[in-house]
Design a protein around this motif. Structure first.
Motif, PDB file in Angstrom:
ATOM      1  N   GLU A 107       0.829  -1.204   0.000  1.00 32.39           N
ATOM      2  CA  GLU A 107       0.000   0.000   0.000  1.00 32.39           C
ATOM      3  C   GLU A 107       0.863   1.254   0.000  1.00 32.39           C
ATOM      4  OE1 GLU A 107      -3.451   1.242   2.835  1.00 32.39           O
ATOM      5  OE2 GLU A 107      -3.017  -0.898   3.107  1.00 32.39           O
ATOM      6  N   VAL A 109       1.137   5.093   1.184  1.00 26.96           N
ATOM      7  CA  VAL A 109       0.547   5.996   2.173  1.00 26.96           C
ATOM      8  C   VAL A 109       1.297   7.322   2.093  1.00 26.96           C
ATOM      9  CG1 VAL A 109       0.196   6.365   4.649  1.00 26.96           C
ATOM     10  CG2 VAL A 109       0.000   4.060   3.713  1.00 26.96           C
ATOM     11  N   GLU A 113       0.426  11.394   6.365  1.00 26.97           N
ATOM     12  CA  GLU A 113      -0.635  10.585   6.965  1.00 26.97           C
ATOM     13  C   GLU A 113      -0.067   9.459   7.823  1.00 26.97           C
ATOM     14  OE1 GLU A 113      -3.762   9.135   4.031  1.00 26.97           O
ATOM     15  OE2 GLU A 113      -2.297  10.205   2.810  1.00 26.97           O
ATOM     16  N   VAL A 117      -2.112   6.868  10.300  1.00 30.01           N
ATOM     17  CA  VAL A 117      -2.307   5.450   9.989  1.00 30.01           C
ATOM     18  C   VAL A 117      -1.765   4.587  11.137  1.00 30.01           C
ATOM     19  CG1 VAL A 117      -1.812   3.615   8.314  1.00 30.01           C
ATOM     20  CG2 VAL A 117      -2.195   5.946   7.514  1.00 30.01           C
ATOM     21  N   GLN A 118      -0.617   4.987  11.672  1.00 30.40           N
ATOM     22  CA  GLN A 118      -0.036   4.270  12.821  1.00 30.40           C
ATOM     23  C   GLN A 118      -0.998   4.276  14.014  1.00 30.40           C
ATOM     24  OE1 GLN A 118       3.705   6.296  13.504  1.00 30.40           O
ATOM     25  NE2 GLN A 118       4.868   4.404  13.289  1.00 30.40           N
ATOM     26  N   ASN A 120      -4.129   4.370  13.995  1.00 27.97           N
ATOM     27  CA  ASN A 120      -5.318   3.544  13.762  1.00 27.97           C
ATOM     28  C   ASN A 120      -4.985   2.077  13.504  1.00 27.97           C
ATOM     29  OD1 ASN A 120      -7.240   5.623  14.055  1.00 27.97           O
ATOM     30  ND2 ASN A 120      -6.643   6.407  12.049  1.00 27.97           N
ATOM     31  N   GLU A 121      -3.695   1.737  13.514  1.00 29.42           N
ATOM     32  CA  GLU A 121      -3.264   0.385  13.184  1.00 29.42           C
ATOM     33  C   GLU A 121      -3.166  -0.472  14.451  1.00 29.42           C
ATOM     34  OE1 GLU A 121      -2.508  -1.301  10.097  1.00 29.42           O
ATOM     35  OE2 GLU A 121      -2.654  -2.800  11.692  1.00 29.42           O
ATOM     36  N   ARG A 127       2.678  -1.357  12.587  1.00 23.95           N
ATOM     37  CA  ARG A 127       3.068  -0.029  13.098  1.00 23.95           C
ATOM     38  C   ARG A 127       4.583   0.142  12.977  1.00 23.95           C
ATOM     39  NH1 ARG A 127      -0.842  -0.942  17.480  1.00 23.95           N
ATOM     40  NH2 ARG A 127       0.812  -1.412  18.979  1.00 23.95           N
ATOM     41  N   ILE A 130       5.518   0.788   9.331  1.00 21.89           N
ATOM     42  CA  ILE A 130       5.270   2.187   8.947  1.00 21.89           C
ATOM     43  C   ILE A 130       6.390   3.072   9.494  1.00 21.89           C
ATOM     44  CG2 ILE A 130       3.673   4.144   9.172  1.00 21.89           C
ATOM     45  CD1 ILE A 130       1.418   2.013   9.573  1.00 21.89           C
TER      46      ILE A 130
END
Ligand code: ZN
Length: 498
Positions: A107, A109, A113, A117-118, A120-121, A127, A130
């Motif tokens: 993906e 990203v 962001e 994203v981290q 919400n992961e 994590r 990312i």
């Protein structure tokens, strides 16, 4: 130098800059044209202007408002001088950052962001993945811009005749940064053993891990603490702010010169902000709510800045209305922000029956921030000091100081990115201390539900009228006679009995 003309132009410059900032970040205007604003008022930030104001500052030896004003004007001119010299690199940096993407699994990203994203992961492995991608992108895609920015800041300090960027900031802002760093290091030492103990249950609850397993990649999710959202209904967001202000005797709906820009709009910044275009008279509070407790935290924080700006005495000199020690405005922002974690407020305003979990989490989070900023100021003093070492040595020191402060492994890659301009970290640290003193003063005088008291509102309005005339120490001295200290913060966090 015609000082009155300088002040008038400076006031216009800030107004135009803030208006452009507001219009762009509120999503009302695509372009962000600050070049033209700098060009139109170029005379404000020449070396000659800085020199003239430096002489004025040196001549103002008697304590009092004249001396304060001279120092504030010098700080403004120096900041503008550095701003003009770093404008191009800031623009490059913003452009590069906005265009940068990272690859996570299969993906793509956006770089900016990444931390969202981290947060919400749920999967710690992802994590960490990312995190690695963000660090590589920082180092490879942005590192040279960050380096250039710092080099230019340092060059400005030398051009203007200071021994270092730190010495320049210390003089212009009138803050003894070394002493502050010592105080905050003492705070970190005093909270050293309680820190993992305080974090442990919160990490367990939000992330399902113990302190020993915590990594930097987990922090955004820890701060996000989505489990707490259930206490903060979206529908009560603006109403709860208006009700709180009413409790303090302020009717926000009828407030002159204040615009609440709430709701979504394409290209509106997801980050809430306050834009004081004219102080007082034209202040915007911009929020794009997404639901959850973070909406409340940011609305109340920015609401504190907004009420401060909106209530400044229009007759005050330009310097006290628009310049001065930003620890002051941050103090009012944190005072309102911390209501959102106050058991009394939670019960009265949101009907939360058992706030213990939320209160414990907020305290743990505050301790992480305080320790992180204590590490940051120590590092930034080394980075910006006269005896700064080579880049690689600084990267190592960054990792050592920040990692030491938080008790976790800390990367080196962000050593030039994770830096606040003009030692803004000092404003946050002083604001955290001053806010603690101010809040306990309000509680002592008006009780735990001080925010329901019109008289407490009168105290705040009196303070707000004064803009940023006094600095953090002076304000506390006038209010209570006490000296600003971090022992008060330790006590507030329940980490000492004093
Ligand atoms: Zn703030």
């Amino acid at each position: 130098m015609d000082l009155d003309a300088y002040r008038r132009t400076a006031d216009r410059f800030i107004t135009e800059l803030m208006r452009e900032y507001y219009r762009h970040y509120a999503g009302l205007k695509d372009s962000f044209e600050i070049d033209a604003i700098y060009a139109a008022h170029g005379g404000l930030f020449t070396r000659d202007a800085v020199q003239a104001l430096r002489e004025l500052d040196a001549r103002s030896t008697e304590d009092g408002d004249e001396r304060r004003r001279a120092r504030m004007l010098l700080d403004f001119a120096v900041e503008g001088y550095v701003g003009a010299a770093t404008k191009a690199v800031e623009e490059e940096l913003a452009g590069a950052e906005a265009a940068l993407t990272i690859e996570v699994g299969d993906e793509l990203v956006g770089f900016r962001e990444g931390p969202v994203v981290q947060a919400n992961e749920a999967d710690p492995g992802r994590r960490a993945e990312i995190e690695r991608a963000l660090l590589t992108a920082t180092d490879e895609g942005l590192g040279s811009h960050y380096r250039e920015r710092i080099e230019r800041q340092h060059a400005c300090a030398t051009e203007l005749g200071w021994s270092s960027y730190a010495a320049m900031c210390e003089h212009c802002k009138g803050i003894d940064l070394g002493a502050l760093s010592e105080q905050t290091a003492a705070f970190s030492a005093a909270s050293e053993t309680s820190y993992p103990r305080m974090l442990e249950p919160e990490l367990c609850r939000t992330l399902g891990i113990g302190f020993g397993e915590l990594r930097r990649a987990d922090l955004p999710r820890f701060f996000r603490a989505a489990g707490l959202d259930r206490h903060f209904p979206s529908a009560r967001l603006t109403e709860s702010f208006a009700d709180t202000m009413r409790g303090l005797g302020i009717d926000v709906s009828g407030q002159d010169g204040v615009t609440f820009d709430i709701g979504s709009r394409p290209n509106k910044s997801p980050r809430a902000f306050c834009a004081p275009v004219r102080v007082p008279g034209e202040v915007y509070l911009v929020v794009a709510p997404i639901g959850g407790w973070d909406d409340y935290v940011t609305l109340f924080h920015e609401g504190g800045h907004t009420e401060h700006s909106a209530n400044v005495d229009p007759e005050l000199p330009f310097e006290f209305r628009r310049l001065g020690d930003n620890s002051i405005s941050e103090t009012y922002a944190f005072l309102l922000q911390h209501l959102v974690e106050d058991p009394e407020w939670l019960s009265l305003r949101l009907g939360v029956e058992d706030p213990s979990e939320l209160v414990a989490h907020a305290k743990a989070q505050r301790l992480v921030y305080l320790r992180r900023y204590a590490g940051k100021i120590a590092y930034e003093l080394e980075l910006h000091g006269a005896a700064a070492g080579a880049w690689s040595a600084l990267a190592g020191r960054y990792s050592e100081l920040l990692g030491g402060a938080l008790g976790i492994e800390w990367p080196t890659e962000t050593f030039l990115a994770d830096v606040d301009e003009g030692f803004y970290c000092a404003c946050y640290l002083r604001a955290w201390a001053l806010e603690t003193h101010l809040r306990s003063y309000l509680r002592e005088r008006f009780g735990p539900a001080w925010f329901e008291s019109r008289e407490a509102g009168d105290v705040l309005r009196r303070l707000w009228r004064d803009g940023q005339r006094l600095d953090a120490e002076e304000l506390l001295g006038e209010l209570t006679g006490a000296r600003l200290h971090f022992g008060a913060v330790l006590a507030d966090l329940g980490l000492s009995s004093s």
